[in-house]
Design a protein around this motif. Structure first.
Motif, mmCIF file in Angstrom:
data_model
loop_
_atom_site.group_PDB
_atom_site.id
_atom_site.type_symbol
_atom_site.label_atom_id
_atom_site.label_comp_id
_atom_site.label_asym_id
_atom_site.label_seq_id
_atom_site.Cartn_x
_atom_site.Cartn_y
_atom_site.Cartn_z
ATOM 1 N N ILE A 127 3.643 0.588 -5.724
ATOM 2 C CA ILE A 127 4.339 0.453 -6.826
ATOM 3 C C ILE A 127 3.332 0.670 -7.979
ATOM 4 O O ILE A 127 2.430 0.298 -8.474
ATOM 5 C CB ILE A 127 4.981 -0.902 -7.034
ATOM 6 C CG1 ILE A 127 5.834 -1.228 -5.859
ATOM 7 C CG2 ILE A 127 5.750 -1.277 -8.269
ATOM 8 C CD1 ILE A 127 6.292 -2.436 -5.553
ATOM 9 N N SER A 128 3.781 1.700 -9.012
ATOM 10 C CA SER A 128 2.976 2.178 -10.204
ATOM 11 C C SER A 128 1.663 2.675 -9.756
ATOM 12 O O SER A 128 0.784 2.257 -10.208
ATOM 13 C CB SER A 128 2.672 1.028 -11.094
ATOM 14 O OG SER A 128 4.350 0.645 -11.671
ATOM 15 N N PRO A 129 1.610 3.558 -8.666
ATOM 16 C CA PRO A 129 0.357 3.980 -8.050
ATOM 17 C C PRO A 129 -0.410 4.839 -8.927
ATOM 18 O O PRO A 129 0.029 5.500 -9.805
ATOM 19 C CB PRO A 129 0.998 4.703 -6.830
ATOM 20 C CG PRO A 129 2.266 5.425 -7.563
ATOM 21 C CD PRO A 129 2.803 4.573 -8.399
ATOM 22 N N SER A 130 -1.911 5.215 -8.409
ATOM 23 C CA SER A 130 -2.541 6.259 -8.899
ATOM 24 C C SER A 130 -2.523 7.497 -7.753
ATOM 25 O O SER A 130 -2.470 6.979 -6.715
ATOM 26 C CB SER A 130 -3.844 5.708 -9.293
ATOM 27 O OG SER A 130 -4.640 7.051 -9.310
ATOM 28 N N GLU A 207 4.378 6.000 6.764
ATOM 29 C CA GLU A 207 5.616 6.200 5.957
ATOM 30 C C GLU A 207 5.210 5.876 4.554
ATOM 31 O O GLU A 207 4.710 4.651 4.424
ATOM 32 C CB GLU A 207 6.759 5.318 6.453
ATOM 33 C CG GLU A 207 8.068 5.485 5.685
ATOM 34 C CD GLU A 207 9.265 4.738 6.536
ATOM 35 O OE1 GLU A 207 10.447 4.830 5.919
ATOM 36 O OE2 GLU A 207 8.838 4.369 7.545
ATOM 37 N N ILE A 208 5.469 6.671 3.419
ATOM 38 C CA ILE A 208 4.944 6.300 2.245
ATOM 39 C C ILE A 208 6.302 6.227 1.193
ATOM 40 O O ILE A 208 7.141 7.085 1.189
ATOM 41 C CB ILE A 208 3.925 7.448 1.770
ATOM 42 C CG1 ILE A 208 3.011 7.529 2.569
ATOM 43 C CG2 ILE A 208 3.742 6.936 0.319
ATOM 44 C CD1 ILE A 208 2.249 6.605 2.614
ATOM 45 N N LEU A 209 6.468 5.154 0.267
ATOM 46 C CA LEU A 209 7.395 5.016 -0.555
ATOM 47 C C LEU A 209 6.626 4.759 -1.904
ATOM 48 O O LEU A 209 5.959 3.818 -2.068
ATOM 49 C CB LEU A 209 8.260 3.753 -0.044
ATOM 50 C CG LEU A 209 9.268 3.143 -1.410
ATOM 51 C CD1 LEU A 209 10.209 4.389 -1.599
ATOM 52 C CD2 LEU A 209 9.904 1.918 -0.840
ATOM 53 N N LEU A 210 6.939 5.454 -2.839
ATOM 54 C CA LEU A 210 6.240 5.558 -4.254
ATOM 55 C C LEU A 210 7.294 5.055 -5.206
ATOM 56 O O LEU A 210 8.570 5.788 -5.217
ATOM 57 C CB LEU A 210 5.619 6.834 -4.631
ATOM 58 C CG LEU A 210 4.616 7.398 -3.458
ATOM 59 C CD1 LEU A 210 4.201 9.034 -3.982
ATOM 60 C CD2 LEU A 210 3.604 7.037 -3.461
ATOM 61 N N VAL A 211 6.890 4.214 -6.072
ATOM 62 C CA VAL A 211 7.891 3.650 -6.926
ATOM 63 C C VAL A 211 7.361 3.541 -8.449
ATOM 64 O O VAL A 211 6.154 3.063 -8.638
ATOM 65 C CB VAL A 211 8.360 2.132 -6.815
ATOM 66 C CG1 VAL A 211 9.328 1.747 -7.754
ATOM 67 C CG2 VAL A 211 8.890 1.935 -5.279
ATOM 68 N N ALA A 212 7.774 4.079 -9.196
ATOM 69 C CA ALA A 212 7.291 4.363 -10.570
ATOM 70 C C ALA A 212 8.044 4.541 -11.979
ATOM 71 O O ALA A 212 9.204 4.834 -11.730
ATOM 72 C CB ALA A 212 6.409 5.603 -10.775
ATOM 73 N N SER A 221 1.838 6.734 -14.066
ATOM 74 C CA SER A 221 2.241 6.427 -12.575
ATOM 75 C C SER A 221 3.376 7.475 -12.020
ATOM 76 O O SER A 221 3.485 7.722 -11.108
ATOM 77 C CB SER A 221 2.602 4.919 -12.516
ATOM 78 O OG SER A 221 3.658 4.509 -13.054
ATOM 79 N N ASN A 222 4.256 7.747 -12.951
ATOM 80 C CA ASN A 222 5.144 8.497 -12.660
ATOM 81 C C ASN A 222 4.651 9.820 -12.183
ATOM 82 O O ASN A 222 5.063 10.661 -11.352
ATOM 83 C CB ASN A 222 6.309 8.557 -13.669
ATOM 84 C CG ASN A 222 5.909 9.109 -15.201
ATOM 85 O OD1 ASN A 222 4.695 8.615 -15.453
ATOM 86 N ND2 ASN A 222 6.617 10.108 -15.755
ATOM 87 N N LYS A 223 3.737 10.271 -12.977
ATOM 88 C CA LYS A 223 3.047 11.550 -12.705
ATOM 89 C C LYS A 223 2.135 11.700 -11.580
ATOM 90 O O LYS A 223 2.116 12.658 -10.723
ATOM 91 C CB LYS A 223 2.177 12.048 -13.962
ATOM 92 C CG LYS A 223 2.980 12.608 -15.140
ATOM 93 C CD LYS A 223 2.111 12.949 -16.324
ATOM 94 C CE LYS A 223 3.258 13.406 -17.528
ATOM 95 N NZ LYS A 223 2.070 13.845 -18.689
ATOM 96 N N PHE A 224 1.519 10.707 -11.526
ATOM 97 C CA PHE A 224 0.622 10.184 -10.241
ATOM 98 C C PHE A 224 1.573 10.403 -8.931
ATOM 99 O O PHE A 224 1.098 11.083 -7.912
ATOM 100 C CB PHE A 224 -0.236 9.030 -10.144
ATOM 101 C CG PHE A 224 -1.175 8.648 -11.410
ATOM 102 C CD1 PHE A 224 -1.836 9.878 -11.792
ATOM 103 C CD2 PHE A 224 -1.454 7.544 -11.825
ATOM 104 C CE1 PHE A 224 -2.758 9.603 -12.744
ATOM 105 C CE2 PHE A 224 -2.416 7.372 -12.918
ATOM 106 C CZ PHE A 224 -3.257 8.389 -13.278
ATOM 107 N N ALA A 225 2.867 9.684 -8.833
ATOM 108 C CA ALA A 225 3.405 9.843 -8.102
ATOM 109 C C ALA A 225 3.933 11.098 -7.558
ATOM 110 O O ALA A 225 4.063 11.554 -6.434
ATOM 111 C CB ALA A 225 4.636 8.751 -8.063
ATOM 112 N N VAL A 226 4.363 11.854 -8.753
ATOM 113 C CA VAL A 226 4.852 12.980 -8.324
ATOM 114 C C VAL A 226 3.677 14.241 -7.529
ATOM 115 O O VAL A 226 3.873 15.071 -6.782
ATOM 116 C CB VAL A 226 5.515 13.844 -9.548
ATOM 117 C CG1 VAL A 226 5.838 15.458 -9.532
ATOM 118 C CG2 VAL A 226 6.695 13.187 -10.119
#
Length: 288
Positions: A127-130, A207-212, A221-226
């Motif tokens: 959640i809100s990752p780098s 399994e990876i779930l990214l939330v931003a 974090s949205n750019k990091f997730a993409v």
């Protein structure tokens, strides 16, 4: 919440983790065989409420203190990834067959790195990752905050990181410091460091779930997730991505009332942060 789940929360056995681990653990009976490790961010909060939420789904859930505790580094400075391996060790000893890491912000950075280097991790909710490793926030065991060092070590060796910019001029939003521009500026200034500091998420089959949130004012974090999605896609790996156009850095899962920071701008709004959290929770339940 599905019928019968509320009783799981009430019947959960709540206790302190045994040393050297620090934090709290919820154990429910019967359990699903899934263990969850909840990692907070740079606030240092041990997220017991979020661990309870995951325990409500029949998991054995740990709210882990991974810095600023007794004998731990006071800041996020050269934190051993072995700290997180040890939490997995404990869940495996308890009989958990499936290990899920749930991290927020710097905790998400730690969760993703742990999945890269520990093949026992089945899934990660970041959640809100780098997408890269950053330098320290605060001092290490030696009490020194500067010069800058990595946030993480592995087998005693510091991981490469993207350097900060000590000359950055602070930006403000709603009277609070907004750090997003700093992180974007550092990526532009230190482009040569990005490849070495990138989290090699293509090296895990978890399994990876990214939330931003796209209105994240703390870091992009949205750019990091993409970026993470693209990196894994290049290796033929699928990644779940849940974005909220109006959400900020603080994502609220169902029932959460986490207060906003009084020092840093997070962006978003209570409504948008909760809306993204509800959407993410649907994906999380499928993952569990």
């Amino acid at each position: 919440m599905p019928p019968g789940r509320r009783s799981l929360v009430l019947d959960a056995e709540y206790q302190r983790l045994p040393p050297p681990l620090q934090g709290e653990i919820f154990q429910v009976k019967p359990d699903t065989g899934t263990g969850v490790v909840v990692l907070g961010g740079s606030s240092g909060r041990v997220d017991v409420a979020r661990a309870r939420l995951f325990a409500s789904q029949g998991t054995t859930a740990i709210a882990l203190r991974w810095f600023s505790g007794e004998g731990q580094v006071p800041g996020i400075c050269e934190v051993p990834l072995e700290t997180f391996f040890a939490a997995t060790d404990y869940l495996v000893e308890l009989g958990c067959k499936r290990i899920v890491l749930v991290g927020t912000s710097k905790g998400a950075e730690a969760a993703l790195l742990t999945a890269v280097y520990d093949p026992r991790i089945s899934a990660v909710v970041a959640i809100s990752p780098s997408s890269v490793v950053w330098g320290n926030i605060g001092p290490g065991l030696d009490g020194i905050s500067w010069p800058e060092r990595s946030s993480w070590t592995l087998r005693g060796t510091s991981l490469p990181f993207v350097s900060s910019d000590p000359e950055w001029v602070r930006e403000y939003r709603d009277g609070l410091i907004a750090y997003r521009d700093l992180f974007e500026r550092c990526l532009d200034m230190h482009e040569s460091e990005i490849d070495a500091a990138a989290i090699p998420l293509e090296k895990t089959n978890a399994e990876i779930l990214l939330v931003a949130g796209c209105d994240d004012a703390l870091w992009p974090s949205n750019k990091f997730a993409v970026s993470l999605v693209r990196r894994r896609a290049a290796s033929g790996l699928l990644t779940q991505l849940v974005l909220g156009e109006d959400a900020g850095h603080r994502i609220l899962l169902p029932g959460e009332t986490t207060p906003r920071s009084s020092l840093r701008a997070h962006g978003g709004s209570d409504e948008a942060d909760a809306q993204l959290g509800r959407l993410a929770w649907e994906h999380i339940l499928e993952m569990l």
